[in-house]
Design an enzyme around this catalytic site. Structure first.
Site, PDB file in Angstrom:
ATOM      1  N   ASP A  66      39.173  33.389  34.892  1.00 16.12           N
ATOM      2  CA  ASP A  66      40.318  32.486  34.927  1.00 16.12           C
ATOM      3  C   ASP A  66      40.063  31.224  34.114  1.00 16.12           C
ATOM      4  OD1 ASP A  66      42.863  31.365  35.908  1.00 16.12           O
ATOM      5  OD2 ASP A  66      41.544  29.995  36.990  1.00 16.12           O
ATOM      6  N   CYS A  94      37.657  43.833  58.122  1.00 12.63           N
ATOM      7  CA  CYS A  94      36.399  43.084  58.240  1.00 12.63           C
ATOM      8  C   CYS A  94      36.442  42.152  59.444  1.00 12.63           C
ATOM      9  CB  CYS A  94      36.159  42.255  56.987  1.00 12.63           C
ATOM     10  SG  CYS A  94      35.585  43.214  55.600  1.00 12.63           S
ATOM     11  N   HIS A  95      35.320  42.081  60.140  1.00  8.93           N
ATOM     12  CA  HIS A  95      35.184  41.131  61.236  1.00  8.93           C
ATOM     13  C   HIS A  95      34.896  39.733  60.669  1.00  8.93           C
ATOM     14  CE1 HIS A  95      34.251  44.966  63.247  1.00  8.93           C
ATOM     15  NE2 HIS A  95      34.647  44.376  64.350  1.00  8.93           N
TER      16      HIS A  95
END
Length: 147
Positions: free
Chosen positions: A116, A62-63
């Site tokens: 979580d 990814c850029h």
């Protein structure tokens, strides 16, 4: 990484969704703000924004993108003893490549954060599906998921 040097910067958006299925009692505690680890939805929202901003650090090809907006919305579905927290993330940028991965990463991180923070009450929670709803801008044009 794909070379985007010659591409033009355009306004781009992407919307992704995910879901966390849980016992209704867990959802009630999230709504009431009585989960021991704190405000689940607020913490998950921050996690989603952070994930969108850091996607290029987690997904190798990814850029890095200058995000101009990350919006996270919640809704719910109640069904008997079960509840689902629905997550929708919209990410915006003006760049040479799209923000689909940022939206998907953010939606996933929101769901994981909810898990979580609530796992001590319900380890049987289910995350997913996580998917792209729509995207705008870029060479390939607009996309709208058809369900």
């Amino acid at each position: 990484m794909v070379d985007v040097t010659e591409k033009k910067e355009t306004a781009r958006t992407a919307v992704a969704r995910s879901r966390v299925q849980m016992h209704r009692e867990v959802y009630r505690r999230i709504e009431e703000g009585t989960v021991g680890k704190g405000d689940v939805l607020a913490v998950a929202q921050v996690a989603g924004v952070m994930a969108a901003k850091n996607t290029s650090n987690m997904i190798p090809m990814c850029h890095p993108l200058p995000l101009t907006g990350v919006n996270i919305h919640y809704s719910s579905e109640l069904n008997g003893e079960e509840a689902s927290l629905n997550i929708e993330v919209e990410v915006k940028t003006t760049a040479k490549t799209g923000v689909e991965m940022e939206a998907l990463t953010a939606a996933s991180s929101v769901a994981l954060t909810v898990y979580d923070m609530c796992k001590s009450m319900d380890k049987s929670m289910v995350i997913g599906p996580t998917y792209l709803v729509r995207k705008t801008g870029g060479k390939s044009g607009d996309f709208q998921r058809e369900d």
